[in-house]
Write an enzyme that holds these catalytic residues in place. Structure first.
Site: not given
Length: 521
Positions: A327, A358, A486
């Site tokens: 951000e 793994h 938004k």
């Protein structure tokens, strides 16, 4: 104003030195910073690179930018305001904001102490998103081995399954709801607050608002929501959301772990602030990490950074760092609006060790791209199983050594001949066993996972990101990409909830899905 990078002699010298510097760990480089040890041996390094870095920092006016950060200047220059999170954790905050900061600290402490004395709130539900969620969520998870005063749960997603799960088996008559939102208009915490308030009402709580606390920079909006002034904790516009842990957003940390733990967290961060502010470049841990990050991304072409804490208690550190780095640095425009001219913020990803080994370490070792890795581990554990902690550290050191050293063809061929008698097949197998090596990494060693060490670690990453922003000439304190999404969401929800309205100014795919969802019963 910083010079555009590609056209500057300082940048060209830095890039050339980075390309020609050793990446095989020929010279040990360990920096001590606020109780942490930071090993940069496996990053590109040379005397020429150090000299070029000093020239680049001077060209980018780094000293002035750092002074603005600590003095309350307009470090967030696209929004014309400070990014003064360092003031929040200073033992003696700067005079212009000292009264406000110390006053809120005292209110928070008295609130927690009063709740402790009354035995109030066995449970806490914290409702935030992004910076108002990841910081306190990560810290309470990381330090709960010291004992919890209260169970604190977190819900952030607007998907109500999350808040429903968080409320499950809580006692509505003994649960405190914290609504954390800088603007107090953010969709997710307010939507989840409605769910939580209804949960309290449905359980017969006579006055639900008495069990709700707000943490916000918009006091008027919290008052309009119905929260009493005594239950509103404030922070300020000059505190960015992803840097807000150090403000009253730390309330759930104090409720879960105690005020002393929160104080130690702040003290650790403040110690790193002093290191970053006063230590020369060549021994400055956040600055050296930033220079390595810029070289890795913009010169050596690595598109991502893996963060692998070898401590299961730091499971939320990766998403916290993802938000901080991506951000802050996922931008391209410089001071005058022109492109930075070089690749900027990397993708940040990772997992705790040894699970990461793994899952994706095969890619790190042998893929054509690879990625720099930050290894984080504690010297001392907080459990009695010393052998297994040594095994954890051994795995961390071994993976880092393998990335650095690699395995050349001759060594791989010797191994292959031990298991394959046919010379041709042995040679084929050897090619599969080759590791390129020379892959950059940083090892960060904490003495143990204390609140002080964790605060120092978080502040080190914050300052590293700030320094990278200065070097690239971008603003690490705004987030226009987040705001744009938004705004579009607000338009789409209106169109979804009003089937008779016209769907305007949408691309064909979005229009298709709005129409399809409107037809659902």
């Amino acid at each position: 104003m910083p010079t555009p990078l590609p056209s500057s002699s300082a940048w060209l010298a830095f890039a050339d030195a980075a390309r020609h510097s050793s990446r095989r760990g020929a010279r040990l480089r360990v920096i001590e910073a606020a109780g942490l040890r930071v090993d940069l041996t496996a990053q590109a390094h040379s005397d020429d690179l150090d000299s070029a870095a000093e020239d680049l920092l001077a060209q980018q006016d780094f000293d002035n930018a750092r002074a603005q950060l600590f003095d309350g200047g307009p470090a967030n220059w696209t929004e014309h305001r400070p990014a003064w999170h360092t003031a929040l954790r200073a033992a003696r905050p700067p005079t212009p904001v000292a009264g406000a900061i110390l006053g809120e600290r005292d209110r928070l402490r008295r609130f927690v102490q009063d709740a402790d004395m009354r035995g109030a709130y066995r449970h806490v539900l914290h409702l935030g998103i992004g910076g108002s969620d990841w910081g306190p969520r990560m810290v309470t998870r990381a330090l709960r081995h010291n004992g919890l005063k209260r169970e604190v749960r977190f819900a952030s997603n607007v998907d109500s399954h999350a808040v429903a799960d968080a409320l499950h088996h809580l006692d509505p008559h003994d649960t405190l709801i914290i609504v954390a939102s800088k603007s107090f208009t953010t969709t997710e915490p307010l939507a989840n607050a409605e769910v939580a308030m209804n949960w309290l009402r449905n359980a017969g709580v006579a006055d639900p608002v008495r069990q709700v606390v707000a943490i916000t920079a918009n006091v008027d909006a919290a008052l309009d929501f119905g929260i009493s002034p005594q239950h509103i904790f404030r922070f300020w516009d000059w505190v960015g959301g992803r840097y807000s842990l150090w403000s009253a957003i730390g309330l759930p940390v104090a409720l879960a772990l105690g005020c002393d733990a929160l104080d130690e967290l702040l003290a650790g961060a403040a110690a790193m602030d002093q290191h970053f502010l006063h230590t020369p470049m060549r021994r400055n841990a956040p600055l050296q990490m930033a220079l390595a990050g810029v070289a890795n991304r913009s010169v050596l072409g690595y598109g991502s950074l893996a963060i692998t804490p070898y401590d299961s208690r730091l499971t939320h550190l990766v998403p916290w760092a993802q938000q901080l780095e991506m951000e802050s640095l996922g931008k391209v425009a410089g001071h005058d609006g022109s492109p930075a001219g070089v690749p900027t913020g990397p993708v940040v990803w990772g997992m705790t060790g040894t699970d990461c080994q793994h899952t994706f370490f095969q890619w790190l070792h042998q893929d054509t791209a690879g990625a720099p890795v930050d290894f984080i581990v504690c010297e001392q554990a907080d459990h009695p199983y010393d052998h297994f902690h040594k095994l954890l550290i051994a795995n961390c050191l071994a993976q880092r050594a393998a990335l650095l050293r690699g395995k050349p063809f001759d060594e791989a061929l010797k191994e292959a001949r031990l298991v394959e008698s046919d010379p041709q097949q042995a040679e084929i197998l050897a090619h599969h066993r080759v590791h390129p090596g020379g892959r950059p990494s940083t090892l960060i060693m904490l003495p143990r996972l204390s609140a002080h060490a964790l605060g120092a670690l978080l502040a080190m990453y914050e300052h590293k990101v700030f320094a990278q922003g200065v070097l690239w000439g971008i603003n690490p304190f705004d987030q226009w990409g987040v705001e744009y999404g938004k705004a579009l969401a607000r338009n789409i929800i209106r169109e979804l909830e009003n089937p008779s309205s016209e769907v305007n100014q949408q691309d064909p795919s979005t229009r298709y899905w709005i129409d399809a969802l409107r037809k659902q019963p």
